[in-house]
Design an enzyme around this catalytic site. Sequence first.
Site, PDB file in Angstrom:
ATOM      1  CG  ASP A  30      -2.218   0.785   0.931  1.00 37.93           C
ATOM      2  OD1 ASP A  30      -3.276   0.164   0.730  1.00 37.93           O
ATOM      3  OD2 ASP A  30      -2.152   2.044   0.876  1.00 37.93           O
ATOM      4  CB  THR A  86     -12.334   1.807  -9.163  1.00 34.45           C
ATOM      5  OG1 THR A  86     -13.171   0.854  -8.471  1.00 34.45           O
ATOM      6  CG2 THR A  86     -11.121   1.090  -9.699  1.00 34.45           C
ATOM      7  CB  THR A 122     -15.435  -2.776  -9.108  1.00 33.96           C
ATOM      8  OG1 THR A 122     -15.624  -3.751  -8.080  1.00 33.96           O
ATOM      9  CG2 THR A 122     -16.656  -2.699 -10.004  1.00 33.96           C
ATOM     10  CD  GLU A 151     -13.487 -10.831  -3.687  1.00 37.83           C
ATOM     11  OE1 GLU A 151     -12.528 -11.448  -4.172  1.00 37.83           O
ATOM     12  OE2 GLU A 151     -14.449 -11.422  -3.144  1.00 37.83           O
ATOM     13  CG  ASN A 211     -21.972  -4.528  -7.155  1.00 38.33           C
ATOM     14  OD1 ASN A 211     -22.229  -5.578  -6.569  1.00 38.33           O
ATOM     15  ND2 ASN A 211     -20.879  -3.838  -6.930  1.00 38.33           N
ATOM     16  CG  PHE A 252     -29.708  -7.847  -1.812  1.00 42.57           C
ATOM     17  CD1 PHE A 252     -28.990  -8.943  -1.372  1.00 42.57           C
ATOM     18  CD2 PHE A 252     -29.064  -6.626  -1.868  1.00 42.57           C
ATOM     19  CE1 PHE A 252     -27.663  -8.825  -1.005  1.00 42.57           C
ATOM     20  CE2 PHE A 252     -27.736  -6.497  -1.511  1.00 42.57           C
ATOM     21  CZ  PHE A 252     -27.036  -7.613  -1.083  1.00 42.57           C
ATOM     22  N   GLY A 260     -26.416   2.260   0.289  1.00 41.09           N
ATOM     23  CA  GLY A 260     -25.219   3.109   0.353  1.00 41.09           C
ATOM     24  C   GLY A 260     -24.011   2.224   0.226  1.00 41.09           C
ATOM     25  CB  CYS A 263     -19.743  -1.693  -3.935  1.00 40.38           C
ATOM     26  SG  CYS A 263     -18.116  -2.269  -3.421  1.00 40.38           S
ATOM     27  CE  LYS A 324     -22.000  -4.756   4.196  1.00 39.84           C
ATOM     28  NZ  LYS A 324     -22.201  -5.946   3.434  1.00 39.84           N
TER      29      LYS A 324
END
Length: 434
Positions: A30, A86, A122, A151, A211, A252, A260, A263, A324
Site C-alpha cells: 500500500d 476505483t 471493480t 471480487e 451490483n 435483498f 449506500g 460499491c 451497514k
Amino acid sequence: MKVTMIGAGYVGLVSGACFADFGHEVTCVDTVASKIEALNRGEIPIYEPGLDVLVNGNRFAGRLSFTTDLAEAVKGAEAVFIAVGTPTRRGDGHADLSYVYAAAEEIAKAMTGYTVVVTKSTVPVGTADEVEAIIRRVRPDADFSVASNPEFLREGAAIDDFKRPDRVVVGAEDERARDVMRAIYRPLFLNETPILFTSRRTSELIKYAANAFLATKITFINEIADLCEKAGANVQDVARGIGLDGRIGKKFLHAGPGYGGSCFPKDTVALVRTAQQFGAPVRIVETVVEVNTRRKLQMVDKIVAACGGSVAGKTVAVLGLTFKPETDDMRDAPSLDIVPGLIEKGAIVRAHDPQGMKEARHMLPQAVVYCDGPYEAMESADAVVIVTEWNAYRALDLKRAAQTMKTPIMIDLRNIYDPADVSRHGLTYTSIGR
Ligand code: NAD
C-alpha cells in the site's frame, strides 16, 4: 505460489490474508505508510470481523507480509493483483481509474519472469485491455498476461464470502493465465466452488451487472414499501410473499433508507456512464440511481414528519452511522445525507455507532455529538432514529428507552422492531412500509 496484492484496503487486505491462508506466499503493498506500519505491528486498520486473527495468524506463519515497496514485492511474483480504489471520478460519474493505471505502470517496471497481472478492483469493461497496453508500453519485452477477477465479498462477512464464495469469475484471454488463476484458487475448487472462465470484457461486466441488479432489487422493494405505506399493506409480508418464489429469492428485499456503501452507489453510476458511452443505455439502472439518491434525502422528511412536522431545536438520537452493520465503512452511507439534513433543519444530533464514529467524525458536520452508547444518545432526546441495524440496537430495553427520552418517538428505518411491541412500551413508532 508467490502472490502480490496491490492495495491493502477492504478488498486487498481480506483477499491477501485469505490467499495466505490458502497456503500462498502473499505480500500486500500500500502507498499509505501508516497503514503498512500498523499492519506490521499486528494492528488492523479497518474493522472486519475475524480479520485480526486471520492476518496475524498468517503473518506469524510467515506467509503474509506488508510493505510500501511495490517493486520489491512484485519481483518474482507469479500473480500480481490490483485491488486499489476505483471511486467515482469527479464531474462525470465514470470510475476513476487513475489508481489502477498508476499501479499497472509500477508493476510493469518491476515484473520479473512470466507474471499474471489481475484486476480485482471493480473496473469498467475494457480496463484490462488498457492495463495490458500500459504494461506493454512500459515494458515491451515483458512476459505477462492480464486477467480480470472481480471480487464479490461483502464487508462484514468478507472472510466467509472470500473463502466460500457463490462463484469465482475469471476473465482471461490465454490458457497460461487461466492455469495460474486455477492454481491460486485451487483450495476453493476442492469445495466445489464454481469457477466461471470468461473473456476479460465479460468478466468486467459481470461485476457491474451483479451490483446493478442487487441495487435494483433493493430499490424495487423500497418503492413497494412506499406504496404499502399509502395503501395500508405490510412490505415485510410482501417481501416474504414474493421472496418465497424461487425465481425472485428472499435476499435483498429488505426495505430501508436506500442503499449506500463503497460499491453500489459508485458502481451503478459508473455502469450508467459506460452504457451511455457504448450507446446502449441502461435506463432501469439510471432510474435506480435517481430513485435511491432521492430516497436518502426523503428519509429526513420522514423523520421530521414523525417528530410532528419540525425538528428545529429538537434533539434527535441517531443509532448507526455506517452503511451497514459489522463494518466501519462510512462511504456513501445513508447517514451522510440524513444527519446533515436533520442538522440543516435545526436538529441537535446525538449519534452512536459501534465501529463507525472514528470515520464519521471526518465526514459528518462538527455539530454532531458522539455518544458512548445508544441510551446515552437517547438521553432527553425528542426522537430516536435507527439508521443502521447493528445487533446492539435489535434488542434495546424499550421501557428504558421510553424513560430516557423526552418524547418517546422511534423512527426505525430498518424495520428491526415489531410495531406492536414498541407501541406497548409507550413509544410512538414509525417504520418503513408497514
Ligand atoms: P480501499 O479504499 O479500502 O482500498 C484501496 C487501497 O489501495 C487503499 O489502501 C490505497 O491506499 C491503496 N492504493 C491506492 N493506490 C495504490 C498504489 N498505486 N499502490 C499501492 N496501494 C495503492 O478500497 P476497497 O474497498 O478495498 O476497494 C478496492 C476495489 O475493490 C474497488 O474497485 C472496489 O470497487 C472493489 N470492491 C470493493 C468491495 C468492498 O466491499 N469494499 C467489494 C468488492 C469489490
